[in-house]
Design a protein around this motif. Structure first.
Motif, PDB file in Angstrom:
ATOM      1  N   CYS A 266       0.465  -1.158  11.880  1.00  0.00           N
ATOM      2  CA  CYS A 266       0.701  -0.089  11.096  1.00  0.00           C
ATOM      3  C   CYS A 266       0.049   0.105  10.258  1.00  0.00           C
ATOM      4  O   CYS A 266      -1.446  -0.250  10.105  1.00  0.00           O
ATOM      5  N   HIS A 272       2.614  -5.377  13.781  1.00  0.00           N
ATOM      6  CA  HIS A 272       4.109  -5.632  14.011  1.00  0.00           C
ATOM      7  C   HIS A 272       4.229  -5.940  15.569  1.00  0.00           C
ATOM      8  O   HIS A 272       4.012  -5.069  16.365  1.00  0.00           O
ATOM      9  N   CYS A 315       6.213  -6.500   5.288  1.00  0.00           N
ATOM     10  CA  CYS A 315       5.060  -5.408   5.104  1.00  0.00           C
ATOM     11  C   CYS A 315       5.578  -4.202   4.341  1.00  0.00           C
ATOM     12  O   CYS A 315       6.794  -4.015   4.311  1.00  0.00           O
ATOM     13  N   CYS A 317       4.942  -1.212   4.574  1.00  0.00           N
ATOM     14  CA  CYS A 317       5.448  -0.159   5.245  1.00  0.00           C
ATOM     15  C   CYS A 317       6.749   0.062   5.425  1.00  0.00           C
ATOM     16  O   CYS A 317       7.107   1.110   5.861  1.00  0.00           O
TER      17      CYS A 317
HETATM   18 ZN   LIG Z   1       3.720  -2.652   8.402  1.00  0.00          ZN
END
Ligand SMILES: [Zn+2]
Length: 428
Positions: A266, A272, A315, A317
């Protein structure tokens, strides 16, 4: 515009379920861990009962292990299923292939070379192939890239003239271009096209090699949205060269033909796991992968042959797909000492990692062993006395007196048509 049209037309003909697959994958991109696990459970139950009915090989295996696949109620239940090796996929190929009453509408022939030279061949059902393509496209969408955008592509290049013509036609349709050699003229041609491209992808060692050449010309480009490395280990110093040449690090895509896409990096730099299409387990440091779409040629708890580490950290993100914190390289053959001592080939990784971390010496290497007790290490740059001594010192820390290490510097270590292997053993 035209390229999008050609892409969609091609997909419509070749991969009728692609559009649905892509939509499906995009819809669960930010799903919770619980939801992702639920999706996996539903998929694995359906998949296993199909396999049990239609694959001779697995039916027998499940029976031998006294497993009733209809009784699976949680994801952890799959831990009682037998583990499958590449050798088995090759040796029992016919019996592994499923023979459902309602035949698959469409299958694709797939061939991958084994490390021992023996090829694995199998047929992929259309949905498997579509989900795989859609998984790559989803990963690319994280970088605002559509697959039909203009792209530079690296994949082996020992081609005959006829192959070259065919490839060029295909490349034109897919809006991509590639390099057919590392000659100066060819490189200039490639760079010219690269200036108009939006992404670059393929073997990371070739991307690295090209970035080095671009840097040697003191050129730098900043138009690429994504550089995606596939199929090979990406070393830290690769990123340094690509950042200098193209302003971007190499984003990693991890998987194989038989397992499908396993993970995609990512924008936060985390890999991921593609939870919607596979179940990944880590057993004794090694990856086991179950491909949830491999209906035609089931891949269940398959020992892919890589050492990995998984992480449950969250994470930034926002994606909840588990993180593959590292792929430590192939579970290769062992390195054998003078008196039969055994060292896993991964030892090389630690030696060169130590050199990089403790001494700031970053080297590209490729090792080979022809006789017990001897190890030949090729380095692709000049090695001065000081570096030479440090390699010897760090090697001795790991190997002791068991090995005589010989260093050859200024060697070409990338064969142009093959993946880069860290270690090869020629001992019978
Ligand atoms: Zn991520």
């Amino acid at each position: 515009m035209l390229n999008k049209l050609i892409f969609n037309l091609g997909i419509l003909i070749r991969n009728p379920t692609y559009t649905k697959a892509f939509k499906d994958l995009k819809s669960t991109e930010f799903s919770s861990v619980e939801d992702l696990n639920q999706i996996q459970l539903i998929k694995i139950k359906k998949f296993l009962s199909f396999v049990n009915e239609n694959s001779k090989f697995y039916k027998k295996k499940f029976k031998e292990a006294a497993i009733d696949v209809t009784q699976i109620t949680s994801l952890s239940d799959i831990q009682c299923l037998p583990i499958v090796s590449k050798k088995e996929l090759i040796d029992f190929n016919d019996d592994i292939h499923t023979t459902p009453k309602v035949k698959f509408k469409k299958t694709f022939f797939s061939e991958t070379s084994g490390s021992s030279g023996e090829a694995l061949t199998f047929y992929k059902n259309e949905e498997w192939d579509s989900y795989n393509r859609a998984s790559i496209a989803r990963g690319m969408s994280w970088y605002n890239v559509n697959p039909w955008e203009y792209n530079g592509y690296f994949w082996g290049y020992s081609f005959s003239l006829i192959q070259k013509v065919k490839i060029q036609i295909f490349d034109m349709l897919l809006n991509r271009f590639r390099m057919f050699s590392y000659s100066d003229k060819e490189l200039d041609r490639f760079i010219k096209k690269l200036r108009k491209a939006s992404y670059l992808h393929g073997y990371s060692s070739m991307i690295y090699e090209t970035a080095r050449l671009v840097n040697a010309k003191a050129i730098s480009l900043n138009n690429l949205k994504l550089i995606k490395g596939t199929s090979e280990k990406i070393y830290d110093h690769y990123h340094e060269e690509t950042k200098k040449a193209f302003g971007k690090k190499i984003v990693s895509e991890y998987g194989s033909a038989e397992s499908g896409i396993i993970a995609f990096e990512c924008p936060n730099g985390e890999m991921h796991i593609n939870e919607e299409t596979c179940i990944v387990e880590e057993v004794d440091g090694e990856i086991l992968v179950t491909n949830l779409l491999s209906y035609s040629f089931p891949i269940i708890r398959y020992k892919l042959g890589d050492f990995i580490q998984l992480s449950r950290k969250k994470c930034g993100c926002g994606r909840n797909h588990r993180i593959l914190s590292s792929v430590l390289g192939r579970v290769g053959k062992n390195i054998i000492g003078k008196d039969g001592e055994v060292f896993p080939s991964l030892t090389l990784y630690y030696i060169f990692k130590t050199l990089a971390l403790e001494y700031d010496i970053k080297l590209n290497y490729k090792a080979a062993q022809y006789n017990s007790g001897d190890l030949n290490i090729k380095i692709d740059s000049q090695v001065n006395d000081e570096t030479h001594n440090l390699i010897m010192k760090v090697s001795a820390k790991y190997f002791g007196q068991a090995l005589t290490v010989v260093i050859q510097d200024n060697e070409v270590i990338h064969s142009k048509d093959k993946k880069l292997k860290d270690f090869e053993s020629f001992i019978e």
